[in-house]
Design an enzyme around this catalytic site. Structure first.
Site, short mmCIF file in Angstrom:
data_model
loop_
_atom_site.label_atom_id
_atom_site.label_comp_id
_atom_site.label_asym_id
_atom_site.label_seq_id
_atom_site.Cartn_x
_atom_site.Cartn_y
_atom_site.Cartn_z
CD GLU A 14 15.53 1.98 -0.73
OE1 GLU A 14 16.51 1.29 -1.05
OE2 GLU A 14 15.49 2.67 0.29
C1 LIG Z 1 4.91 2.58 0.75
C2 LIG Z 1 5.68 3.25 -0.35
C3 LIG Z 1 6.69 4.15 -0.03
C4 LIG Z 1 7.34 4.85 -1.04
N1 LIG Z 1 8.26 5.83 -0.72
C5 LIG Z 1 8.71 6.64 -1.72
C6 LIG Z 1 9.49 7.79 -1.41
O1 LIG Z 1 9.79 8.09 -0.25
N2 LIG Z 1 9.89 8.58 -2.43
C7 LIG Z 1 9.58 8.30 -3.73
O2 LIG Z 1 9.96 9.06 -4.61
N3 LIG Z 1 8.87 7.20 -4.07
C8 LIG Z 1 8.43 6.37 -3.09
N4 LIG Z 1 7.67 5.27 -3.41
C9 LIG Z 1 7.43 4.95 -4.80
C10 LIG Z 1 8.04 3.66 -5.27
O3 LIG Z 1 9.40 3.83 -5.48
C11 LIG Z 1 7.24 3.28 -6.53
O4 LIG Z 1 6.03 2.75 -6.05
C12 LIG Z 1 7.93 2.34 -7.41
O5 LIG Z 1 8.98 2.97 -8.04
C13 LIG Z 1 6.99 1.74 -8.48
O6 LIG Z 1 6.17 2.68 -9.08
P1 LIG Z 1 4.59 2.40 -9.19
O7 LIG Z 1 4.10 2.03 -7.84
O8 LIG Z 1 3.98 3.58 -9.82
O9 LIG Z 1 4.47 1.14 -10.11
P2 LIG Z 1 4.52 1.05 -11.71
O10 LIG Z 1 5.63 1.85 -12.23
O11 LIG Z 1 3.16 1.31 -12.23
O12 LIG Z 1 4.91 -0.46 -11.91
C14 LIG Z 1 3.96 -1.51 -11.72
C15 LIG Z 1 4.67 -2.84 -11.92
O13 LIG Z 1 5.22 -2.93 -13.23
C16 LIG Z 1 6.59 -3.27 -13.18
N5 LIG Z 1 7.31 -2.64 -14.27
C17 LIG Z 1 7.22 -1.38 -14.73
N6 LIG Z 1 8.06 -1.20 -15.75
C18 LIG Z 1 8.71 -2.36 -15.96
C19 LIG Z 1 9.71 -2.81 -16.86
N7 LIG Z 1 10.23 -2.05 -17.78
N8 LIG Z 1 10.16 -4.08 -16.77
C20 LIG Z 1 9.67 -4.91 -15.83
N9 LIG Z 1 8.71 -4.54 -14.95
C21 LIG Z 1 8.24 -3.28 -15.01
C22 LIG Z 1 7.07 -2.78 -11.81
O14 LIG Z 1 8.20 -3.52 -11.38
C23 LIG Z 1 5.83 -3.04 -10.96
O15 LIG Z 1 5.85 -4.37 -10.52
C24 LIG Z 1 7.03 4.56 -2.40
C25 LIG Z 1 6.05 3.61 -2.71
C26 LIG Z 1 5.38 2.96 -1.71
C27 LIG Z 1 4.29 1.99 -2.08
#
Ligand SMILES: Cc1cc2nc3c(=O)[nH]c(=O)nc-3n(C[C@H](O)[C@H](O)[C@H](O)COP(=O)(O)OP(=O)(O)OC[C@H]3O[C@@H](n4cnc5c(N)ncnc54)[C@H](O)[C@@H]3O)c2cc1C
Length: 806
Positions: free
Chosen positions: A503
Site C-alpha cells: 500500500e
Molecule cells: C506481500 C505483498 C502483497 C502485495 N499485494 C498487492 C496487491 O494485492 N495488489 C497489487 O497491485 N500490489 C500488491 N503488492 C505490491 C506492492 O504494492 C509493491 O510491492 C510496492 O508498491 C513496491 O513495489 P516493488 O516491490 O516492486 O518495489 P520497488 O518499486 O522496486 O521499490 C523498491 C524500494 O525503492 C523505493 N522507491 C522507489 N521509488 C522511489 C522514489 N521515487 N522515492 C523514494 N523511494 C522510492 C520503494 O519505496 C522501495 O523501498 C504487494 C506486495 C507484497 C510484497
C-alpha cells in the site's frame, strides 16, 4: 510622543498585523495612519516627510488597487512562473489532487484551529458493530491457530474461509442493500485490529477485500448493473476478489505499467463482433490472487482504430475479470516471509473482454488512475494502521507479562533498566499509534478521503510497529526466536517488512507522498498558484494568481512574526481549548506548527521544483508533519477518554517523544538547508532561546514500563480491542493466566530465596525449598501451593517448542 515610543508603536502594530494575516487594504490604511501620526507627533524634516508620502503613493497604494496590482505585478510574475514551472503529467496531477485534506492541513498551515479537533465527537461503535466484534470476530479468533495456518496448512483452513465468508467479513464496506455489513471505518478498523492481533494471515485476508479493490471501486464508480451483479456476491463471499496493479516492471511507479489493452471487436461467448478489449498483462505480488474468482485489473488502454473516439492512448483503465475467462492464468503462489495469506502472480494472454467489464463502463475508460488515487485514502487509513496497532497491543500485553514472569538474576527481567527502557517505549508508542488509528478512522467516517493523513498513519504506524516489535523481540530473547505454537511474536516479526512495503512502500510514502502531496494539498495557497499557472484562460489565471500570490505573501510574513513571538514566549500565551495536563502540549504544538510552516514555505520558495528531488529534505518535512499529527491525536485521545490519571504517563511520554522528534528534525532540516544564510536566519527566528523539547526522561519511561508489568486499568485500556484467549492451551492465554499467579507468589518466593541462602543444600531444588519452608513455618501449606501453581505457570510460559523433524 518621542521617536522611540513612535517606533515601538509602529513595530508592535506591524507585528500584530502580520501575525493576524490582515488583508492588504488594512496594511495600506495602517501605513497611511503611521505616516500621518509621524507627521503630527514627531514633525519630521520636510524632505523625509516627502519621501515617506512618495513611497506610499508610488510603491504602496498601487498594490492596494487591484487592477493596478494585477497589471503591474501579478501578470508579469505569472508569465515568469509559466516559464519556470515544470509541466505536470495528468497522472501526477491526478495523484496530487486526489482525496481531501483535513486536520493535517491545519497543522501544516501554522495556526491550527484546535477547536476543530476537540469538537470532533469521540470514536464509537454502534450496538450492531459491537455485537459483531463480541460475536463473530471473537468466534473467528477462537478458531484461528496461527501456527497451524502458517506452518502446517500454509493457508487458512477451509472452515475458517467458510466462516469468514458466511459471516460477512469480506463485505464490511458493502452497503446493507447489497447484503454487506455497511460498517463504519471505526468498526472496520476494530475488526481488522482484533483479527490481526490473533493471526496476521487472517488479518490480511480480511483486510484486502475491504480495502482498495473491486468492492471499493464498484461502490464509487461501478455501473448499476455491475453493482447489482457483484456487490451482493462479494458481500456473501460468493466471489473472492483481488486487485492487480503491480507487475515486474511497475512497482512503486505503478502508473508506468506495460500491461496493455487494445480496443477491438471480437467473439465473446459465441457472439460475434462484440466491442471489447484484448488484454495482455503480467502482474505479481497480488494478495488473494491465487484463489480469486474475480480479478480487478489495471492496464493502459489503446484505441488504434479509433473505435471509441479520436484518441489513441486512452490511459489507465480498470476492469473486473472473472478468473475463469479464457487466457487468464492464475493460481501459483509467492511465499511472503512465511506468512500464509494467499499471494501470487497472474498473467493474461490475448484475453478478450467486453467493454462493459470496464469498471464504470465506457464513460470511465481512461480514468483508472484517478479512480485509484481517489479511493486509496480510505483503505490506507484503516487496514495497515489497524494491523500495526493490533501487533503493538499484543506486544505490550504479552511481552510486558513475559518480562514480569521471566526471571534472571533472581529478578523479573522487566525490573532491569535495559529491559524497562524497551518496555516504556513500547507502551508510549502503542498509545500514540492507537490514538492516530482512531482519529484517522474518524475522519473517514466524516466523509473525508484523507490523502495526506492516511499516508502519515500508514507510514508512521507501520514504522512504529517495527520499533515496538523489535523491542519485544529483544525482550523475548530465545523465546521470540524459536518458532512454534508457543511463540506469539516470531510471525509478527517476520511480517514487518510486508506492512512496510505494501500500500505504498514506506520510503516512497515518506519522501513523496506525505510532504510532496502534503505541500501542495495542505498549503493554503500552493495548489491555487499551480492551478493558475496551468490555466490557459489568461484573464482568469491572473485573477486567481494575484489572489493566491498576495495571500501567500501575507501568510509568509505572518509566519515570520508568529514564529519569533511564539519562540520568545515559548507559546505560553497561546489559547488552548483544553486545560489540564495536555494544555502545555497544545501550546507547544502550535509553536512547532508555525515553525514548520515558515521553514517549509521558505524551502518551497527557494528550492521550487528541485524540492521534489531533494527527498532527504522532503522526508524530514514529512516526519515533522507526521509527529505534529501523532501528538495531536494523542491529546485528543487523552481528552476523549476523560483524562484518566492512570494514562497520564502514556500521554506525557507520547507527546514529549513526538515534540522532541519534530523539533529535532526541524533542526536537522536547517542544518542541511541549501542556503546557509537563510538557515541561520530561520534558526534565529524559530528557536530564539534554543531547543525546548527533550526526550521523555527515565522516570517517565519507568512509569510507562511499569504499566505493562502488572494488571491494571491503564494496561487494559492500552491493549483494548485485541483478542484475549480464554484457554491456557494458547500462548497468550497462558501469559494471561500466569501473570496474576506469579505476582501473587512473588513475596512468598522471596522467603524461599532467603531460606536457600541460609541453607545452601536447598539451593537449586525448588521442591525441597518449599517442603523446608513449610516444615520451618516460613510458609503455610496454602502458600506453598500458591508458589507451586505460580512456578508451574511460569514454566509453561518460558517453555519453547522443539520438533522431531523440521
Ligand atoms: C506481500 C505483498 C502483497 C502485495 N499485494 C498487492 C496487491 O494485492 N495488489 C497489487 O497491485 N500490489 C500488491 N503488492 C505490491 C506492492 O504494492 C509493491 O510491492 C510496492 O508498491 C513496491 O513495489 P516493488 O516491490 O516492486 O518495489 P520497488 O518499486 O522496486 O521499490 C523498491 C524500494 O525503492 C523505493 N522507491 C522507489 N521509488 C522511489 C522514489 N521515487 N522515492 C523514494 N523511494 C522510492 C520503494 O519505496 C522501495 O523501498 C504487494 C506486495 C507484497 C510484497
Amino acid at each position: 510622543m518621542n521617536t522611540a515610543v513612535w517606533i515601538l508603536i509602529v513595530v508592535v502594530t506591524i507585528w500584530g498585523l502580520a501575525a493576524q494575516r490582515v488583508p492588504g487594504l488594512v496594511w495600506t490604511t495602517a501605513l497611511a495612519c503611521a505616516i500621518a501620526l509621524w507627521d503630527v507627533f514627531i514633525r519630521p524634516p520636510t524632505s523625509l516627510w516627502l519621501a515617506a508620502w512618495s513611497f506610499f503613493f508610488v510603491m504602496v497604494l498601487p498594490l492596494a488597487v487591484t487592477p493596478f496590482r494585477r497589471a503591474l505585478i501579478s501578470a508579469p510574475l505569472l508569465r515568469e512562473f509559466k516559464k519556470i514551472m515544470p509541466a505536470m503529467s495528468d497522472t501526477e496531477r491526478e495523484a496530487l489532487e486526489a482525496g481531501t485534506v483535513w486536520w493535517e492541513a491545519e497543522l501544516f498551515g501554522g495556526d491550527p484551529d484546535w477547536d476543530q479537533l476537540f469538537n470532533l465527537p469521540q470514536p464509537s461503535l454502534s450496538e450492531e458493530e459491537q455485537a459483531f466484534l463480541d460475536g463473530p470476530v471473537e468466534q473467528l479468533c477462537a478458531i484461528l491457530d496461527d501456527w497451524q495456518i502458517t506452518h502446517e496448512h500454509r493457508d487458512l483452513p477451509p472452515k475458517v474461509w467458510r466462516f469468514m465468508k458466511d459471516k460477512g467479513f469480506f463485505g464490511m464496506i458493502i452497503p446493507k442493500q447489497y447484503g454487506g455489513l455497511e460498517f463504519s471505518a471505526q468498526a472496520h478498523s476494530a475488526v481488522v485490529m482484533k483479527v490481526a492481533s490473533r493471526s496476521i494471515t487472517a488479518g490480511v485476508t480480511v483486510m484486502v477485500p475491504n480495502s482498495l479493490g473491486p468492492a471499493e471501486l464498484l461502490l464509487h464508480y461501478g455501473t448499476d448493473r455491475q453493482k447489482q451483479h457483484y456487490l451482493s456476491r462479494l458481500a456473501r463471499g460468493k466471489e473472492v476478489p483481488c486487485f492487480a496493479l503491480t507487475g515486474p516492471e511497475a512497482g512503486s511507479d505503478a502508473s508506468g505499467m506495460p500491461d496493455r489493452g487494445v480496443v477491438c471487436r471480437g467473439t465473446f461467448k459465441g457472439k460475434k463482433n462484440v466491442l471489447g478489449i484484448r488484454l495482455n498483462w503480467e502482474k505479481r505480488y497480488i494478495t488473494l490472487g491465487p484463489v480469486a474468482t474475480v480479478l480487478g485489473l489495471a492496464f493502459r488502454l489503446f484505441d488504434p482504430d479509433n473505435l471509441l473516439g479520436s484518441e489513441e492512448d486512452l490511459g489507465i483503465t480498470l476492469a473486473l475479470i472473472p478468473t475463469n475467462t479464457p487466457g487468464v492464468k492464475i493460481g501459483t503462489r509467492h511465499n511472503p516471509l512465511n506468512i500464509a495469506f494467499q499471494n501470487g502472480p497472474n498473467w493474461g494472454e490475448n484475453v478478450f473482454i467486453p467493454l462493459d467489464w470496464v469498471i464504470g463502463g465506457r464513460e470511465r475508460v481512461g480514468q483508472g488512475w484517478r479512480m485509484l488515487m481517489e479511493s486509496l485514502a480510505a483503505g490506507r487509513s484503516i487496514s495497515l494502521p489497524a494491523l500495526s496497532v493490533g501487533a503493538g497491543k499484543v506486544a505490550c500485553r504479552a511481552t510486558g507479562a513475559y518480562a514480569r514472569i521471566r526471571r534472571q538474576f533472581k529478578l523479573p527481567i522487566g525490573k532491569f533498566e535495559a529491559v524497562e527502557e524497551g518496555l516504556g517505549r513500547m507502551a508510549g508508542y502503542t498509545y500514540m499509534m492507537d490514538a492516530a488509528r482512531t482519529l484517522t478512522a474518524r475522519a473517514v467516517d466524516m466523509g473525508e478521503k484523507p490523502s495526506v493523513a492516511s499516508a502519515i498513519v500508514k507510514y508512521q504506524l507501520t514504522e512504529h510497529m517495527r520499533r515496538v516489535v523489535n523491542d519485544a523481540m529483544d525482550i523475548q530473547g530465545g523465546s521470540g526466536i524459536c518458532l512454534g505454537p508457543r511463540n506469539f511474536m516470531g510471525r509478527v516479526y517476520q511480517a514487518l517488512p510486508i506492512s512496510i512495503t505494501v500500500e505504498g512502500a514506506n520510503l516512497l510514502t515518506r519522501a513523496l507522498i506525505i510532504y510532496g502531496q502534503g505541500a501542495v494539498r495542505c498549503h493554503p495557497y500552493v495548489l491555487q498558484e499551480m492551478r493558475a499557472v496551468a490555466d490557459p484562460d489568461i484573464k482568469r489565471a491572473v485573477r486567481n494568481f494575484d489572489e493566491a500570490i498576495f495571500g501567500h505573501a501575507r501568510y509568509t510574513i505572518s509566519n515570520v512574526a508568529r514564529a519569533f513571538w511564539l519562540g520568545l514566549t515559548s507559546a505560553r500565551l497561546v489559547r488552548s481549548p483544553v486545560d489540564g495536563p495536555a494544555q502545555r502540549y497544545v501550546q507547544k504544538l502550535t509553536r512547532l506548527s508555525t515553525a514548520f510552516a515558515l521553514i517549509s514555505d521558505i524551502a518551497m520558495l527557494t528550492l521550487g521544483g528541485a524540492l521534489k528531488r531533494k527527498e532527504k529534505i522532503s522526508g524530514r518535512f514529512a516526519d515533522v508533519l507526521s509527529f505534529l499529527y501523532l501528538a495531536s491525536a494523542v491529546i485528543k485521545r487523552f481528552e476523549d477518554d476523560g483524562r484518566p490519571v492512570e494514562d497520564t504517563p502514556l500521554m506525557h511520554y507520547a507527546c514529549q517523544y513526538c515534540l522532541h522528534e519534530a523539533e529535532k528534525t526541524l533542526v536537522v532540516i536547517l542544518k542541511n538547508f541549501p542556503n546557509a544564510f537563510l538557515a541561520w536566519l530561520m534558526g534565529g527566528l524559530v528557536f530564539p532561546g534554543g531547543r525546548r523539547n527533550h526526550v521523555p526522561d527515565d522516570r517517565m519511561n519507568h512509569d510507562c514500563a511499569s504499566l505493562l508489568l502488572e494488571s491494571s486499568v491503564a494496561r487494559d485500556r492500552l491493549t483494548r480491542g485485541i483478542y484475549l484467549p480464554k484457554t491456557t492451551r494458547d500462548a497468550l492465554g497462558r501469559l494471561e493466566d500466569a501473570l496474576p499467579k506469579v505476582i501473587a507468589a512473588e513475596l512468598l518466593e522471596r522467603k524461599l530465596v532467603k531460606l536457600a541462602e541460609d541453607y545452601p543444600p536447598l539451593r537449586g531444588d525448588h521442591e525441597a525449598q518449599l517442603k523446608a519452608a513449610v516444615a520451618r513455618n516460613v510458609l503455610s501449606a496454602a502458600e506453598a501451593k500458591l508458589v507451586r501453581t505460580a512456578q508451574a505457570a511460569r514454566r509453561g510460559v518460558i517453555a519453547v517448542d522443539d520438533f522431531e523433524k523440521i
